[in-house]
Each structure stands twice: as C-alpha cells, then as structure tokens.
Scaffold this active site. Structure first.
Site, PDB file in Angstrom:
ATOM      1  CB  ALA A  70      -0.927  -0.227   1.371  1.00  0.00           C
ATOM      2  CG  HIS A 200       1.832  -6.470   4.933  1.00  0.00           C
ATOM      3  ND1 HIS A 200       1.139  -6.319   5.822  1.00  0.00           N
ATOM      4  CD2 HIS A 200       1.291  -5.683   3.748  1.00  0.00           C
ATOM      5  CE1 HIS A 200       1.783  -5.262   6.222  1.00  0.00           C
ATOM      6  NE2 HIS A 200       1.747  -4.631   5.042  1.00  0.00           N
ATOM      7  CB  THR A 238      10.729  -8.406 -13.001  1.00  0.00           C
ATOM      8  OG1 THR A 238      11.571  -8.973 -14.416  1.00  0.00           O
ATOM      9  CG2 THR A 238       9.657  -9.729 -13.579  1.00  0.00           C
ATOM     10  CB  CYS A 323       3.917   1.137   8.962  1.00  0.00           C
ATOM     11  SG  CYS A 323       2.624  -0.143   8.980  1.00  0.00           S
TER      12      CYS A 323
END
Ligand SMILES: Cc1ncc(COP(=O)(O)O)c(C=O)c1O
Length: 381
Positions: A70, A200, A238, A323
């Site tokens: 996010a 997650h 990728t 976080c």
C-alpha cells in the site's frame, strides 16, 4: 503468543500459502515474455490475480496497477496526480492518514512548490465535514481520505469528502488498506478516483499491493517509476508472480468470507471491551464513531501503554501503528483527535482477525486486566 495485532499484519491463510507455493514451484517465467508458453503462463497467473484483486473493490482487471504494497501504491498515486497539473499544486489530506500518505504529500508539495492542507478530525476521530470546505479549493489537485483509520478503526465519511472535492475538480484518493476484508468497499459507492491497499493485511503474502483507478485516471498520472513499462508504465519491473498469485487468492477469500470474518471479529472485540470495562475503571474507547468491527483503541487511564505491554510480553498488541513504531513519536492520529501527548501514551490498539479464537480473547483479556492493574499500582506507589 496471543496475536491481537491484525491491523499491523495478518498471518498468511493456508489456502493462500498453497497458491503461492504452487506458483513458486511451477511458474518461473517472466510475465512480459509473452512470445513463449513459459512467459504466457506467468502472465496468465498475474492476470488472474488482477481480476481477483479488482473484484474486491468492484473494479475491472484493467484498472489495477500492482505494486509492492500500500505504501508504494499511495506514493505513486500522490506524486502521480500532484505532478500532473501545475495549476493545482496543493494536496489535501486528512490529519489521520497513514504516514505513507502524509510523507508522500509533503514530498509532492516540495516538488510542485505547493502546500499540504490538513483536513482536521473531530474528537471522535472522524474527518470534520464542517471544516473540509475551507481546505479544498481550486489549487488542490488531490484530496486523500482513508476508508477506516488503522489505529482507531473509525470509518471516515469518504463519499461526502469525495463529493466536495470532485465538485471543484480535485481528484480523490482513498486508502482502503484497513477497509478491504472488513467492510464492503466499492469504488463506485465511495465516488473516488483511486484506491490503494495491501496484500499482507488480508491474509496474503507481504510484498504486494495495488493502486486501482479508471483507465482515464491512470493514464493521467505522471509516472514516477516507469522502468520497463510494466503495469501500464506506472510501476516498472518484473512482477513477482507467486506473491501476486497469493494476493489474488487472498482478495478472493476476503470477498467470499467478508460477512463471517466481520461478524466474528465484532463479537470478539465486543466481548473484550465488555470484560475489560467491567473489570477496570477508567478504560476509554478512542473514536466513538462507527468502526470497522475488528479494531478497538483503548485509553488505559493512569497506565503507560509501553509499561502495560512490557508487563504482558506474550500478548501482541500495539501502541501507535506498527509501521511507525520504530520511531519514538507519539501517535499523530490520537493527537489530531485532541489527546495530549501524555494521554496518547496510555493508549493501545487491539485488532483481531480470521484466526482469533474465543479462548485467545479470554486469556488476553485477563492478562491485560492484570497488567493494567500492576502498572497502575506501581505508578500510584
Ligand atoms: C491504513 C494503512 N495504509 C497504508 C499502510 C501501509 O501498507 P504497506 O505495509 O502495504 O505498505 C498501512 C499499514 O500499516 C495501513 O494501515
């Protein structure tokens, strides 16, 4: 460990793990190598995941840009919109947005020469609609309002903010990271241009997220990460096929199990609140507005939250958001709601999820009550 910190991260659902392992062992091709079957198989896995992730918010597969999480999706959106229109250099953000949004908005303002406008919240933790109009005008190119706050769980008036912002030509970004899998999230109902969320937090693997917007909105963004042109040129590199396959499965399960997950989480949080408030005096809920059902933020008056956590090391809850917790700052969410620094230091967030059991709630509740009593007794001594 009694894990009651689902808003920080969730365990990977075994059904998701099976999909990741299968893709990891069988699908090694580069999804951009569409000239051969090995690459095509990888591309098919990514496209299947894209459709599953889109469906969770009522979008089309072609509207999904995969990212690493996010934070990255939000940053690409904020910078991408802010840099696109020099006549609208300002970014309006609610004061309780996740740091990923706040720091991206500050960076955007530095790059555009504009400024960040903070949308204040009430003492209940809800964006104050009476004060939104003062902050959003013709210089604002982007308005950011989250679906549900990660620390308090309080649901935000996204539609009302979005309508106001759209009426004066601002684009609207909604961080739905704490909404998906916990409440019905529909981009159309929210009336926003862009949403972002993470794998997650919905029982998927870490390292995947999505930015979702209409093709027209996505093509108007300045690409700050073009790389080799993957993900519509907005997030080059990728793709991590097994992780995205797991994200897709997690999104599919989040939609299918939403009603059960939300109802069970709500029952468990209500039980926890009633036991804690029945056993201890002076336990206040931060954010009395409507909340996502799995979260509660409690102020343990007279008990330092870090000391309470240290006194019950086998119970995993959080103070502030995980976080940010490596940085010793007081919660910007709680202070925006009017709590003093000292009040905010008495607060813990408890968040439950799909694998939480009644026995865990009972044990954690009794440990919490004992820990708060010990810390209060020590502080009074
Ligand atoms: C509301 C909200 N937005 C964004 C994020 C960042 O998500 P990620 O860890 O996927 O970068 C979080 C994670 O705590 C969150 O709770």
């Amino acid at each position: 460990v009694l894990y009651l910190d689902y808003n920080a991260s969730t365990p990977v659902d075994p059904r998701v793990q099976a999909v990741v392992m299968d893709a990891l062992s069988r699908t090694f091709g580069n999804p951009s190598s569409v000239q051969h079957l090995v690459g095509q198989e990888a591309a098919e896995r990514v496209e299947e995941a894209r459709a599953q992730v889109a469906a969770l918010v009522g979008a089309r597969a072609s509207e999904v840009v995969f990212t690493s999480g996010a934070s990255e999706a939000l940053t690409l959106a904020v910078l991408g919109v802010a840099l696109a229109d020099p006549a609208r250099p300002d970014v309006a953000v609610s004061a309780i947005e996740h740091k990923a949004v706040l720091t991206a908005a500050e960076l955007a303002a530095r790059l555009t020469g504009g400024r960040v406008r903070l949308l204040p919240v009430t003492s209940d933790g809800v964006v104050d609609l009476d004060r939104v109009a003062d902050q959003i005008d013709g210089r604002v190119g982007l308005t950011c309002v989250m679906f549900a706050n990660n620390e308090t769980g309080v649901l935000q008036p996204v539609r009302e903010v979005a309508d106001r912002a759209a009426s004066i030509g601002s684009r609207v970004l909604c961080d739905v990271t704490q909404g998906v899998g916990k409440a019905k999230v529909s981009m159309e109902d929210l009336g926003v241009d862009l949403v972002a969320f993470s794998s997650h937090k919905i029982y998927g693997p870490k390292g995947a997220g999505a930015l979702i917007g209409s093709r027209q909105t996505l093509s108007s963004l300045v690409s700050v990460f073009p790389g080799g042109g993957q993900e519509r040129g907005l997030r080059g590199g990728t793709q991590d096929v097994p992780t995205l396959a797991g994200f897709g499965k997690a999104a599919e399960l989040a939609a299918a199990e939403l009603d059960n997950d939300a109802a069970a989480a709500g029952r468990r949080i209500d039980r926890l609140i009633s036991i804690v408030q029945g056993s201890l005096a002076d336990i206040r809920i931060n954010g009395r507005g409507r909340r996502i059902s799995n979260t509660v933020n409690l102020r343990l008056v007279g008990a330092d939250a870090e000391a309470v956590m240290a006194s019950m090391p086998h119970v995993a809850v959080s103070t502030g958001s995980a976080c940010q917790s490596a940085v010793p700052t007081v919660s910007h969410v709680l202070t925006a709601m009017g709590l003093s620094r000292a009040d905010a230091e008495e607060c813990i967030r408890i968040s439950v999820g799909r694998f939480t059991t009644d026995a865990e709630i009972d044990q954690a509740t009794s440990d919490l009550v004992a820990a708060v009593s010990r810390v209060r007794a020590l502080s009074a001594a």
